[in-house]
Design a protein around this motif. Structure first.
Motif, PDB file in Angstrom:
ATOM      1  N   ALA A 230       0.787  -1.230   0.000  1.00  0.00           N
ATOM      2  CA  ALA A 230       0.000   0.000   0.000  1.00  0.00           C
ATOM      3  C   ALA A 230       0.823   1.288   0.000  1.00  0.00           C
ATOM      4  CB  ALA A 230      -0.934   0.010   1.218  1.00  0.00           C
ATOM      5  N   SER A 231       2.057   1.238   0.491  1.00  0.00           N
ATOM      6  CA  SER A 231       2.824   2.487   0.588  1.00  0.00           C
ATOM      7  C   SER A 231       3.126   3.009  -0.806  1.00  0.00           C
ATOM      8  CB  SER A 231       4.119   2.268   1.375  1.00  0.00           C
ATOM      9  OG  SER A 231       4.924   1.274   0.772  1.00  0.00           O
ATOM     10  N   GLY A 232       2.958   4.313  -0.959  1.00  0.00           N
ATOM     11  CA  GLY A 232       3.081   4.931  -2.276  1.00  0.00           C
ATOM     12  C   GLY A 232       1.738   5.110  -2.939  1.00  0.00           C
ATOM     13  N   ILE A 233       0.729   4.394  -2.439  1.00  0.00           N
ATOM     14  CA  ILE A 233      -0.632   4.557  -2.933  1.00  0.00           C
ATOM     15  C   ILE A 233      -1.522   5.153  -1.844  1.00  0.00           C
ATOM     16  CG2 ILE A 233      -2.699   3.365  -3.771  1.00  0.00           C
ATOM     17  CD1 ILE A 233      -0.891   1.325  -5.095  1.00  0.00           C
ATOM     18  N   VAL A 234      -1.477   4.550  -0.670  1.00  0.00           N
ATOM     19  CA  VAL A 234      -2.279   5.021   0.456  1.00  0.00           C
ATOM     20  C   VAL A 234      -1.449   6.015   1.282  1.00  0.00           C
ATOM     21  CG1 VAL A 234      -3.527   4.371   2.546  1.00  0.00           C
ATOM     22  CG2 VAL A 234      -3.522   2.825   0.564  1.00  0.00           C
ATOM     23  N   PRO A 235      -1.932   7.238   1.475  1.00  0.00           N
ATOM     24  CA  PRO A 235      -1.181   8.200   2.294  1.00  0.00           C
ATOM     25  C   PRO A 235      -1.047   7.702   3.730  1.00  0.00           C
ATOM     26  CG  PRO A 235      -2.921   9.287   1.053  1.00  0.00           C
ATOM     27  CD  PRO A 235      -3.177   7.820   0.939  1.00  0.00           C
ATOM     28  N   SER A 236       0.100   7.903   4.308  1.00  0.00           N
ATOM     29  CA  SER A 236       0.336   7.533   5.709  1.00  0.00           C
ATOM     30  C   SER A 236      -0.444   8.465   6.629  1.00  0.00           C
ATOM     31  CB  SER A 236       1.830   7.631   6.029  1.00  0.00           C
ATOM     32  OG  SER A 236       2.045   7.734   7.415  1.00  0.00           O
ATOM     33  N   SER A 237      -1.193   7.874   7.554  1.00  0.00           N
ATOM     34  CA  SER A 237      -1.936   8.721   8.503  1.00  0.00           C
ATOM     35  C   SER A 237      -0.983   9.556   9.351  1.00  0.00           C
ATOM     36  CB  SER A 237      -2.827   7.858   9.406  1.00  0.00           C
ATOM     37  OG  SER A 237      -2.058   6.969  10.201  1.00  0.00           O
ATOM     38  N   PHE A 238       0.198   9.033   9.621  1.00  0.00           N
ATOM     39  CA  PHE A 238       1.182   9.783  10.399  1.00  0.00           C
ATOM     40  C   PHE A 238       1.663  11.015   9.627  1.00  0.00           C
ATOM     41  CE2 PHE A 238       5.435  10.724  11.997  1.00  0.00           C
ATOM     42  CZ  PHE A 238       5.233  10.706  13.371  1.00  0.00           C
ATOM     43  N   ARG A 239       1.916  10.840   8.323  1.00  0.00           N
ATOM     44  CA  ARG A 239       2.374  11.978   7.524  1.00  0.00           C
ATOM     45  C   ARG A 239       1.293  13.043   7.424  1.00  0.00           C
ATOM     46  NH1 ARG A 239       1.788  13.284   2.234  1.00  0.00           N
ATOM     47  NH2 ARG A 239       1.021  11.211   1.611  1.00  0.00           N
ATOM     48  N   LEU A 240       0.046  12.626   7.246  1.00  0.00           N
ATOM     49  CA  LEU A 240      -1.036  13.604   7.164  1.00  0.00           C
ATOM     50  C   LEU A 240      -1.211  14.335   8.498  1.00  0.00           C
ATOM     51  CD1 LEU A 240      -3.728  11.726   5.040  1.00  0.00           C
ATOM     52  CD2 LEU A 240      -1.761  13.090   4.296  1.00  0.00           C
ATOM     53  N   LEU A 241      -1.024  13.600   9.587  1.00  0.00           N
ATOM     54  CA  LEU A 241      -1.105  14.254  10.889  1.00  0.00           C
ATOM     55  C   LEU A 241      -0.011  15.300  11.045  1.00  0.00           C
ATOM     56  CD1 LEU A 241      -2.157  12.882  14.220  1.00  0.00           C
ATOM     57  CD2 LEU A 241       0.124  13.826  14.145  1.00  0.00           C
ATOM     58  N   ARG A 242       1.189  14.976  10.550  1.00  0.00           N
ATOM     59  CA  ARG A 242       2.276  15.968  10.581  1.00  0.00           C
ATOM     60  C   ARG A 242       1.895  17.228   9.813  1.00  0.00           C
ATOM     61  NH1 ARG A 242       7.775  14.005   8.492  1.00  0.00           N
ATOM     62  NH2 ARG A 242       6.491  12.892   7.007  1.00  0.00           N
ATOM     63  N   GLN A 243       1.255  17.044   8.668  1.00  0.00           N
ATOM     64  CA  GLN A 243       0.828  18.205   7.889  1.00  0.00           C
ATOM     65  C   GLN A 243      -0.144  19.078   8.685  1.00  0.00           C
ATOM     66  OE1 GLN A 243      -0.696  17.432   3.953  1.00  0.00           O
ATOM     67  NE2 GLN A 243       0.714  15.714   3.624  1.00  0.00           N
ATOM     68  N   LEU A 244      -1.075  18.430   9.344  1.00  0.00           N
ATOM     69  CA  LEU A 244      -2.062  19.185  10.110  1.00  0.00           C
ATOM     70  C   LEU A 244      -1.403  19.959  11.253  1.00  0.00           C
ATOM     71  CD1 LEU A 244      -4.955  16.568  10.264  1.00  0.00           C
ATOM     72  CD2 LEU A 244      -4.939  18.704   8.966  1.00  0.00           C
ATOM     73  N   LEU A 245      -0.508  19.319  11.977  1.00  0.00           N
ATOM     74  CA  LEU A 245       0.151  20.002  13.089  1.00  0.00           C
ATOM     75  C   LEU A 245       0.986  21.179  12.603  1.00  0.00           C
ATOM     76  CD1 LEU A 245       1.261  17.052  15.402  1.00  0.00           C
ATOM     77  CD2 LEU A 245      -0.772  18.496  15.563  1.00  0.00           C
ATOM     78  N   SER A 246       1.496  21.093  11.375  1.00  0.00           N
ATOM     79  CA  SER A 246       2.283  22.201  10.824  1.00  0.00           C
ATOM     80  C   SER A 246       1.427  23.419  10.514  1.00  0.00           C
ATOM     81  CB  SER A 246       3.028  21.752   9.563  1.00  0.00           C
ATOM     82  OG  SER A 246       4.025  20.805   9.890  1.00  0.00           O
ATOM     83  N   ARG A 247       0.115  23.248  10.473  1.00  0.00           N
ATOM     84  CA  ARG A 247      -0.766  24.416  10.343  1.00  0.00           C
ATOM     85  C   ARG A 247      -0.765  25.235  11.634  1.00  0.00           C
ATOM     86  NH1 ARG A 247      -6.376  21.796   7.928  1.00  0.00           N
ATOM     87  NH2 ARG A 247      -5.549  20.989   5.925  1.00  0.00           N
ATOM     88  N   VAL A 248      -0.518  24.565  12.735  1.00  0.00           N
ATOM     89  CA  VAL A 248      -0.601  25.210  14.048  1.00  0.00           C
ATOM     90  C   VAL A 248       0.768  25.634  14.560  1.00  0.00           C
ATOM     91  CG1 VAL A 248      -1.307  24.874  16.465  1.00  0.00           C
ATOM     92  CG2 VAL A 248      -2.662  23.875  14.614  1.00  0.00           C
TER      93      VAL A 248
END
Length: 496
Positions: A230-248
């Motif tokens: 799945a890696s490379g197709i399904v986004p990692s929930s951890f990476r997306l969480l990092r993106q969200l925290l970078s908004r704050v």
């Protein structure tokens, strides 16, 4: 007042009764309701209330006319409520506050130490809750007993010990309303649940940060799948969480990026921070157990003081959805959850802080992921009102009498919801917020300890200030002080 005699009395009471009782108290795992959902069934909170209440009831025999009641509203944590009649003239009231619930265990305790294992090493008593905030009821009554021992008058005193502070004091407003007529209108509030910059002088807290936070979850799959597939197709929930925290938060500097979470820092608080940095020097950061080679978030100690007291800051205090290393397979996990603790500036409303956090994290979820934020708490901070001349003199005199050094004034990074609540309900009250949580005492973390000599001296200082309050009351100086937002300038000392 015979200060030497008062010191001897307080020290003896601490050695003979208070420290042994705190040893018993540390053994009780009375975690705050947020950390023990079955607190009532477990009975630990009731055990702590009984231990403290029994001791207090016995000591009240030396304070004629005093009463103690364990108030228990339906479905809420208990509250110890004590009234000690005035021995002086006038109708003023002093409220003395503390709490008896505790933070959870935390990992990393040194060998031979533990959260529920009281250990005396020299002048320090190790274990969870001794300094935060088990000593408060003992110190409050010891101060009054010391005045009675010398026949020194004081105003009517109300002692309130809650059991929900570490969960945000969500039960306390109901008790304050329930007991409003009995509490009256205090002209002085003493809180023994704060910190100190060192153990060499009396420290008064001038501000407290608010806080908000809760559980942030990012979900990308119904179930975990083979990471190679799945890696490379399904986004990692951890990476997306990092993106969200970078908004704050800026991940490089730690600066909070949401403009609405910042406030303008009052000029007197800026001057106060500079003085604290000058007095403490590198102790501003050396009190924390940094690893060798680690650096603080700024090279300027004044900026570090302001970061800790007047600027928002984000901490991730828990993680879910991630297995321990020993059982982590090659699986792309379906979700990642983190517990967020966002400290807020003292003058920013806690509810608004939570709204801003939700706005930043929940809009436009990356890759269409399912993002939820369940807010658990929202507490508004507190900024001290103007310091009345009588209290400024009393605090200065107490620090010189029992420490031999001037008092210091400093904001704190923690949150005590009770202070903001009382500040709103009693805008004419003065505040003496102090405590024993100094360098390396590590409240909420491993190896928490109570510095016993500091506890004794703070107790003696409270006795002195309560006595001076009565004298000021007799002169008509304790009523009608305007609550000025931001405090007033005392030569860089700030106010409390």
């Amino acid at each position: 007042m015979d200060t030497a005699r008062l010191s001897r009395y307080v020290s003896g009471l601490w050695d003979e009764e208070i420290v042994p009782k705190l040893v018993e108290y540390i053994r009780i795992p009375n975690k705050s309701p947020m950390f023990d959902k079955d607190w009532k069934a477990h009975g630990h909170m009731d055990a702590a209330v009984k231990l403290m209440g029994d001791w207090a009831q016995a000591k009240l025999a030396a304070l004629p006319g005093s009463t103690l009641e364990v108030v228990q509203l339906e479905g809420r944590t208990p509250l110890i409520y004590i009234e000690v009649p005035a021995t002086g003239t006038g109708d003023d009231t002093v409220v003395l506050y503390g709490h008896l619930d505790k933070q959870p265990e935390m990992t990393g305790w040194a060998d031979g130490l533990g959260p529920w294992t009281p250990v005396l090493k020299g002048d320090k008593l190790y274990g969870r809750g001794g300094a935060d905030d088990g000593y408060a009821i003992f110190g409050s009554l010891a101060a009054l007993l010391a005045l009675h021992e010398q026949g020194i008058p004081h105003a009517r005193c109300v002692v309130m010990i809650e059991a929900c502070e570490e969960s945000g004091s969500y039960d306390l407003p109901f008790y304050v309303d329930h007991l409003a007529e009995r509490i009256g209108s205090p002209s002085l509030v003493v809180c023994l649940d704060s910190g100190c910059g060192n153990y060499d002088q009396l420290w008064l807290t001038t501000s407290l940060r608010g806080m908000t936070g809760g559980n942030l979850t990012v979900q990308v799959l119904e179930e975990g799948v083979h990471s190679g597939d799945a890696s490379g197709i399904v986004p990692s929930s951890f990476r997306l969480l990092r993106q969200l925290l970078s908004r704050v938060e800026d991940e490089n500097t730690g600066k909070i990026l949401v403009d609405g979470l910042h406030v303008e820092i009052p000029a007197d608080r800026l001057a106060q921070a500079k003085k604290v940095a000058d007095v403490l020097g590198d102790d501003v950061y050396d009190k924390f157990p940094f690893l060798p080679g680690m650096a603080a978030m700024d090279a300027d100690n004044t900026e570090l003081v302001l970061n800790r007291t007047w600027r928002p800051a984000l901490s991730v205090t828990g993680v879910d959805g991630i297995p321990p290393l020993a059982s982590a397979g090659n699986v792309l996990r379906p979700f990642t959850s983190v517990k967020l603790s966002l400290r807020l500036p003292p003058t920013l409303e806690g509810k608004r802080g939570g709204e801003l956090l939700q706005e930043a994290l929940l809009h436009d979820p990356p890759n269409g992921a399912k993002v939820t934020l369940s807010l658990e708490k929202a507490s508004t901070g507190w900024n001290a009102p103007a310091l009345a001349p009588w209290l400024e003199r009393a605090i200065a005199g107490a620090s010189e009498a029992f420490f031999g050094k001037p008092a210091m004034y400093m904001g704190e990074g923690g949150t005590i919801p009770f202070m903001g609540m009382l500040g709103e309900k009693f805008p004419g009250a003065q505040f003496m917020i102090t405590g024993v949580l100094g360098p390396h005492s590590n409240a909420h973390g491993p190896n928490e300890f109570l510095h016993i000599p500091m506890g004794k001296r703070v107790t003696a200082c409270v006795a002195r200030v309560v006595a001076d309050h009565q004298a000021a009351s007799a002169r008509g100086e304790t009523r009608g002080v305007a609550a000025v937002a931001g405090g007033q300038d005392h030569g860089g000392h700030g106010c409390c």
